[in-house]
Design a protein around this motif. Sequence first.
Motif, PDB file in Angstrom:
ATOM      1  N   ARG A  96     -16.825  -8.632  30.452  1.00 43.10           N
ATOM      2  CA  ARG A  96     -15.667  -9.471  30.179  1.00 43.10           C
ATOM      3  C   ARG A  96     -15.880 -10.873  30.727  1.00 43.10           C
ATOM      4  NH1 ARG A  96     -10.562  -5.362  31.404  1.00 43.10           N
ATOM      5  NH2 ARG A  96     -10.799  -4.148  29.488  1.00 43.10           N
ATOM      6  N   LYS A  97     -16.457 -10.959  31.920  1.00 40.28           N
ATOM      7  CA  LYS A  97     -16.714 -12.281  32.494  1.00 40.28           C
ATOM      8  C   LYS A  97     -17.716 -13.050  31.647  1.00 40.28           C
ATOM      9  CE  LYS A  97     -15.390 -11.574  37.283  1.00 40.28           C
ATOM     10  NZ  LYS A  97     -15.751 -11.592  38.709  1.00 40.28           N
ATOM     11  N   LEU A  98     -18.737 -12.345  31.144  1.00 37.74           N
ATOM     12  CA  LEU A  98     -19.715 -13.006  30.267  1.00 37.74           C
ATOM     13  C   LEU A  98     -19.036 -13.522  29.006  1.00 37.74           C
ATOM     14  CD1 LEU A  98     -22.904 -10.759  30.439  1.00 37.74           C
ATOM     15  CD2 LEU A  98     -22.697 -13.141  31.157  1.00 37.74           C
ATOM     16  N   ALA A  99     -18.151 -12.708  28.446  1.00 35.71           N
ATOM     17  CA  ALA A  99     -17.439 -13.123  27.231  1.00 35.71           C
ATOM     18  C   ALA A  99     -16.593 -14.358  27.507  1.00 35.71           C
ATOM     19  CB  ALA A  99     -16.559 -11.982  26.711  1.00 35.71           C
ATOM     20  N   LEU A 100     -15.936 -14.379  28.666  1.00 37.46           N
ATOM     21  CA  LEU A 100     -15.109 -15.533  29.036  1.00 37.46           C
ATOM     22  C   LEU A 100     -15.968 -16.776  29.253  1.00 37.46           C
ATOM     23  CD1 LEU A 100     -12.556 -13.806  31.429  1.00 37.46           C
ATOM     24  CD2 LEU A 100     -12.021 -14.899  29.249  1.00 37.46           C
ATOM     25  N   HIS A 101     -17.136 -16.591  29.870  1.00 40.75           N
ATOM     26  CA  HIS A 101     -18.037 -17.727  30.080  1.00 40.75           C
ATOM     27  C   HIS A 101     -18.503 -18.282  28.743  1.00 40.75           C
ATOM     28  CE1 HIS A 101     -18.090 -17.612  34.342  1.00 40.75           C
ATOM     29  NE2 HIS A 101     -18.735 -16.474  34.459  1.00 40.75           N
ATOM     30  N   LEU A 146     -25.226 -22.087  20.462  1.00 41.32           N
ATOM     31  CA  LEU A 146     -25.664 -21.154  21.508  1.00 41.32           C
ATOM     32  C   LEU A 146     -24.463 -20.436  22.122  1.00 41.32           C
ATOM     33  CD1 LEU A 146     -27.792 -19.957  23.446  1.00 41.32           C
ATOM     34  CD2 LEU A 146     -27.547 -21.992  24.860  1.00 41.32           C
ATOM     35  N   ALA A 147     -23.409 -21.192  22.400  1.00 43.34           N
ATOM     36  CA  ALA A 147     -22.190 -20.597  22.970  1.00 43.34           C
ATOM     37  C   ALA A 147     -21.601 -19.568  22.010  1.00 43.34           C
ATOM     38  CB  ALA A 147     -21.162 -21.685  23.267  1.00 43.34           C
ATOM     39  N   ASN A 148     -21.570 -19.901  20.722  1.00 43.88           N
ATOM     40  CA  ASN A 148     -21.024 -18.964  19.738  1.00 43.88           C
ATOM     41  C   ASN A 148     -21.890 -17.723  19.608  1.00 43.88           C
ATOM     42  OD1 ASN A 148     -18.704 -20.305  19.058  1.00 43.88           O
ATOM     43  ND2 ASN A 148     -19.612 -21.452  17.379  1.00 43.88           N
ATOM     44  N   GLU A 149     -23.212 -17.905  19.678  1.00 48.34           N
ATOM     45  CA  GLU A 149     -24.100 -16.741  19.548  1.00 48.34           C
ATOM     46  C   GLU A 149     -23.979 -15.844  20.768  1.00 48.34           C
ATOM     47  OE1 GLU A 149     -27.836 -18.480  18.392  1.00 48.34           O
ATOM     48  OE2 GLU A 149     -27.142 -18.798  16.336  1.00 48.34           O
ATOM     49  N   MET A 150     -23.680 -16.459  21.918  1.00 49.49           N
ATOM     50  CA  MET A 150     -23.440 -15.642  23.119  1.00 49.49           C
ATOM     51  C   MET A 150     -22.161 -14.813  22.926  1.00 49.49           C
ATOM     52  SD  MET A 150     -23.176 -16.920  27.047  1.00 49.49           S
ATOM     53  CE  MET A 150     -22.668 -15.806  28.361  1.00 49.49           C
ATOM     54  N   SER A 151     -21.119 -15.432  22.366  1.00 50.07           N
ATOM     55  CA  SER A 151     -19.883 -14.695  22.068  1.00 50.07           C
ATOM     56  C   SER A 151     -20.155 -13.565  21.086  1.00 50.07           C
ATOM     57  CB  SER A 151     -18.834 -15.608  21.438  1.00 50.07           C
ATOM     58  OG  SER A 151     -18.279 -16.468  22.372  1.00 50.07           O
ATOM     59  N   ASP A 152     -20.946 -13.860  20.060  1.00 52.30           N
ATOM     60  CA  ASP A 152     -21.273 -12.841  19.054  1.00 52.30           C
ATOM     61  C   ASP A 152     -21.896 -11.626  19.722  1.00 52.30           C
ATOM     62  OD1 ASP A 152     -22.427 -15.116  16.393  1.00 52.30           O
ATOM     63  OD2 ASP A 152     -20.417 -14.515  17.044  1.00 52.30           O
ATOM     64  N   LEU A 153     -22.830 -11.888  20.655  1.00 55.89           N
ATOM     65  CA  LEU A 153     -23.581 -10.806  21.285  1.00 55.89           C
ATOM     66  C   LEU A 153     -22.714  -9.959  22.216  1.00 55.89           C
ATOM     67  CD1 LEU A 153     -26.253  -9.389  21.870  1.00 55.89           C
ATOM     68  CD2 LEU A 153     -26.657 -11.028  23.690  1.00 55.89           C
ATOM     69  N   ILE A 154     -21.906 -10.629  23.030  1.00 55.40           N
ATOM     70  CA  ILE A 154     -21.118  -9.900  24.038  1.00 55.40           C
ATOM     71  C   ILE A 154     -19.828  -9.339  23.448  1.00 55.40           C
ATOM     72  CG2 ILE A 154     -20.034 -10.031  26.314  1.00 55.40           C
ATOM     73  CD1 ILE A 154     -22.970 -10.680  26.498  1.00 55.40           C
ATOM     74  N   GLN A 162     -13.900  -8.109  18.411  1.00 53.02           N
ATOM     75  CA  GLN A 162     -13.485  -6.718  18.282  1.00 53.02           C
ATOM     76  C   GLN A 162     -13.971  -5.814  19.402  1.00 53.02           C
ATOM     77  OE1 GLN A 162     -15.605  -8.472  16.416  1.00 53.02           O
ATOM     78  NE2 GLN A 162     -15.343  -8.127  14.230  1.00 53.02           N
ATOM     79  N   ARG A 163     -14.967  -6.277  20.187  1.00 51.33           N
ATOM     80  CA  ARG A 163     -15.564  -5.342  21.135  1.00 51.33           C
ATOM     81  C   ARG A 163     -14.718  -5.087  22.378  1.00 51.33           C
ATOM     82  NH1 ARG A 163     -22.119  -6.123  21.347  1.00 51.33           N
ATOM     83  NH2 ARG A 163     -22.485  -6.192  19.094  1.00 51.33           N
ATOM     84  N   ALA A 170     -16.070  -1.644  22.994  1.00 54.43           N
ATOM     85  CA  ALA A 170     -16.287  -0.756  21.854  1.00 54.43           C
ATOM     86  C   ALA A 170     -17.758  -0.659  21.490  1.00 54.43           C
ATOM     87  CB  ALA A 170     -15.487  -1.249  20.658  1.00 54.43           C
ATOM     88  N   LYS A 171     -18.525  -1.684  21.869  1.00 52.10           N
ATOM     89  CA  LYS A 171     -19.962  -1.680  21.562  1.00 52.10           C
ATOM     90  C   LYS A 171     -20.635  -2.522  22.634  1.00 52.10           C
ATOM     91  CE  LYS A 171     -23.090  -2.626  17.687  1.00 52.10           C
ATOM     92  NZ  LYS A 171     -23.200  -3.060  16.303  1.00 52.10           N
ATOM     93  N   TYR A 172     -21.752  -2.065  23.146  1.00 48.58           N
ATOM     94  CA  TYR A 172     -22.435  -2.808  24.197  1.00 48.58           C
ATOM     95  C   TYR A 172     -23.600  -3.606  23.629  1.00 48.58           C
ATOM     96  CZ  TYR A 172     -20.196   0.955  26.878  1.00 48.58           C
ATOM     97  OH  TYR A 172     -19.315   1.854  27.383  1.00 48.58           O
TER      98      TYR A 172
END
Lengths: 220, 246
Positions: A96-101, A146-154, A162-163, A170-172
């Motif tokens: 969650r912290k990674l997603a927020l970052h 890069l920021a968006n691709e990080m969001s996509d991944l996490i 959705q995760r 829901a998916k790691y």
Amino acid sequence: MEKRDISIHIEHLTRVEGHGNIVINISNGNIEKCEWQVTEAPRFFEGMVRGRYFNEMHHIVSRICGICSIAHQVASLRATEAAMGISVSTQTVRLRKLALHAENMQSHLLHIGYLVLPDLLGLGSILPLAQTNKEELLLVIGLHRLANEMSDLIAGRTTHPQRLILGDFAKYPKEGELIILKERLKQSLPMFEKLAHLFKSLWAKIPPFERETEYIALNI
Amino acid sequence: MSKLKVAFFDFAGCEGCQLQIANLEEGLLSILDHIEIVNFREVMKEKADDYELAFVEGFITRPSDAERLKAIRKQAKTLVALGTCACIGGINALKNFQNQEYLKRYVYGQTARWYETYEARPLKAIVPVDFEIPGCPIDRNELVSFLICLLQGKRPQIPDYPVCVECKRQGHLCVLLKGEPCLGPVTRAGCKAACVAEGSHCWGCRGLISEPNVDAQREALAKLGLSFDSIISLFRLYDGCSDYAR
């Protein structure tokens, strides 16, 4: 103060997120009206969630904002978990912290790159940079991507991901994907330095405006 | 030959669909070779009113917005509803099932009188809409395909088959068979079953296909143990303006 008459009425400020007007009326040097009007249409989320299920909350309130949907989701999930006495694993907290970052990075780059930079360059938008300063434009876009691709991944995607679910993800992301991401983030540091230098070179363009401010931060 | 003049507008909404244009990243630059954006409040200071193609995000929830929309319709040769809010009302239709005056007081108490509001409605409830690009948020590739079609003089089309088609094509295990609710069978495809792909289920954000088999969908949900109220509740999330949410 000069004894001037000034009348300013800006309908829907540009290059900001959301709708707002600025109205300033000065008559003979006296400020008669100085208003920032929030004209955003109210949507009544507090009413929308009434009677809905606990596991839909984060999905609904995510739609409060398209740019900071991850923040709304995390806040909502934490509230529901606190209300129901659900504790989450360290892994979930870290993800969650990674997603927020990732979202912070995206949001801040959008702000300084797309919304503020034009003002510092005396332009109406960053679109002309495609002709005049393509390298600087691609620098901003590259970091934004890069920021968006990080969001996509996490999180699954940048906007209304959705995760993030109650108590878990829901998916790691796969370990290999995270290792690649870490490397890409490390390699982006010189690009961020370049961006910082660009803004430093434009520092004089920022109007001298200071006021006593209290900075408050909440620790999650 | 001059480029097509395009404008972006937004009403009540989260601005997430407009954000997808910025999220085109470098792709946005190639698009700008073919169109000229003359009005886009979030990104540009310049505002021109000679646009031919208008993308409008957000739903209508107060009389003053309906007037502003009518002005845009008058100017634009082509009006495209961008995103689920504009196409079908979106998640905001959830508020339509409560008394609007009561809702204002419930949320804003003493200051309720400052806020004008009525039931959430899509753009097409106010003006004729030429095309719709649904999704919450939109799939930016769908937007690009749409623009390419329009620029080539072709009529853009969005799928009218269920999400299940795209979901199965990707080889996902059916969410309903896993015992979870899913509105894929009645929801419009075009999103590549993005939510199922990320571990969730289809929430129905792209709206219903033109001939949804709602009875079969209700049966499938009932088999999972959902009550009648729960099923209606699920339809109200995005299909709140449709007949199936009553």
